[in-house]
Design an enzyme around this catalytic site. Structure first.
Site, PDB file in Angstrom:
ATOM      1  N   TYR A  22       0.767  -1.301   0.152  1.00 24.75           N
ATOM      2  CA  TYR A  22      -0.023  -0.049   0.143  1.00 24.75           C
ATOM      3  C   TYR A  22       0.710   1.315  -0.200  1.00 24.75           C
ATOM      4  CZ  TYR A  22      -3.695  -3.388   1.171  1.00 24.75           C
ATOM      5  OH  TYR A  22      -4.353  -4.478   1.108  1.00 24.75           O
ATOM      6  N   HIS A  99      -9.786   0.203  -5.200  1.00 25.70           N
ATOM      7  CA  HIS A  99      -8.843  -0.516  -4.352  1.00 25.70           C
ATOM      8  C   HIS A  99      -7.357  -0.153  -4.721  1.00 25.70           C
ATOM      9  CE1 HIS A  99     -12.178  -2.894  -2.573  1.00 25.70           C
ATOM     10  NE2 HIS A  99     -12.615  -2.983  -4.129  1.00 25.70           N
TER      11      HIS A  99
END
Length: 152
Positions: A22, A99
């Site tokens: 991430y 996402h």
């Protein structure tokens, strides 16, 4: 044009949570950038995050009649929450699912999205840029389908 960004569980830990997947950018940084991008496109963006399914549902329901569009990263609830899906369907506000990772190339259980079937689009796999692409796409879509007041 009023837009709502909803982030689900564990996204408040961006910047420290699995940085190899991430990155190091925090949710606050992403939200700040998106608010500026929205304003530069004549829109106002409100940001919301919760780790609780019911609170996310309440936020979606409260958007009815207030927001023109929703961007949602429901986190793990993407794959499990029929209730969030039903809330999105119930309010009938154009929604883009987003996402940071490509959920279709991850674990098998992440390949299924309860939300995609009630969303106008799904943006996955571009890290924090996924949010920018989702915002741009939602604004473009709303300009195509509605005569929306671009004043904030």
């Amino acid at each position: 044009m009023k837009l709502l960004l909803i982030n689900g569980p564990n996204l408040n830990l961006l910047g420290v949570r699995e940085p190899q997947k991430y990155g190091n950018t925090t949710l606050a940084d992403i939200e700040e950038d998106l608010i500026k991008l929205a304003l530069s496109n004549g829109a106002k963006l409100e940001c919301y995050q919760s780790n609780h399914e019911g609170e996310i549902i309440d936020k979606i329901q409260s958007a009815l009649g207030i927001f023109d569009g929703i961007i949602i990263n429901a986190g793990g609830f993407t794959h499990t929450s029929v209730a969030i899906r039903d809330a999105i369907a119930a309010v009938n506000i154009p929604t883009v699912e987003v996402h940071m990772t490509n959920i279709h190339s991850r674990e098998e259980f992440r390949h299924i999205s309860m939300i995609s079937g009630v969303s106008i689009a799904q943006v996955v796999g571009f890290g924090q840029k996924s949010y920018e692409y989702a915002l741009d796409g939602l604004i473009w879509h709303l300009k195509q389908i509605k005569d929306i007041d671009l004043e904030v």
